[in-house]
Design an enzyme around this catalytic site. Structure first.
Site: not given
Length: 196
Positions: A110, A113, A159, A162, A184
């Protein structure tokens, strides 16, 4: 789709608790509130037990934020383009992202984070203009029904650490992959770590 109803309760002179009622199974969760803020049609509520929930009041979309950062703190941490996609659920232009045709061995984390989300072994070329993965690292993502395009139901992927927006997952497209689904993902939502 889970439907959430939030009510604020006063126990003394301060707002101390928020009730979260999940309509589909009638559970009620209670947790203490540290801070409530509103800004530009958004309401943010943070808690002492690392729960932070941000609502986009304008279109009634929400996401969790276990990092407990305010939207102003996210604006400092992320570039304006990252903030638009990761926190405001925008989409980068097709064929514009650095990871669309990227096939180096490693892990895609991510961008907000740095939590690991996708392995390069799961990446494939779908021709859609965005990085595509047929699977994710177990437990790394949250899935939400996305009603933003009427008549075109989609499943949003965020995610789990976060709450940042990654993109969408689609099923039944019949790509030649082990699992018939396509995550995607916006390149700008990812940070690649090369396999040493």
């Amino acid at each position: 789709m889970k439907s959430f109803l939030f009510n604020l309760k006063k126990t003394t002179t301060n707002l101390n608790y928020i009730h979260r009622s999940i309509n589909n199974n009638n559970r009620l969760l209670l947790f203490p509130i540290n801070n409530i803020s509103s800004n530009n049609n958004k309401l943010g509520i943070s808690s002492s037990n690392n729960i932070c929930i941000n609502f986009n009041i304008k279109n009634k979309r929400f996401y969790s934020n276990k990092m407990n950062l305010s939207e102003d703190e996210w604006r400092v941490k992320l570039s304006p383009a990252q903030f638009k996609v990761l926190r405001e659920k925008g989409t980068e232009r097709p064929d514009s992202g650095e990871y669309n045709k990227h096939y180096e061995k490693g892990v895609y984390n991510c961008a907000a984070c740095d939590a690991p989300l996708f392995k390069s072994d799961h990446k494939f070329s779908s021709g859609c203009g965005w990085p595509s993965f047929y699977d994710s690292i177990p437990g790394a993502l949250e899935l939400h029904e996305d009603p933003s395009l009427p008549g075109r139901p989609r499943t949003e992927i965020c995610c789990k650490n976060c709450g940042s927006h990654m993109g969408h997952v689609f099923k039944g497209e019949r790509f030649n992959t082990p699992i018939d689904q396509r995550h995607c993902v916006n390149s700008i939502s990812l940070k690649f770590h090369s396999e040493k």
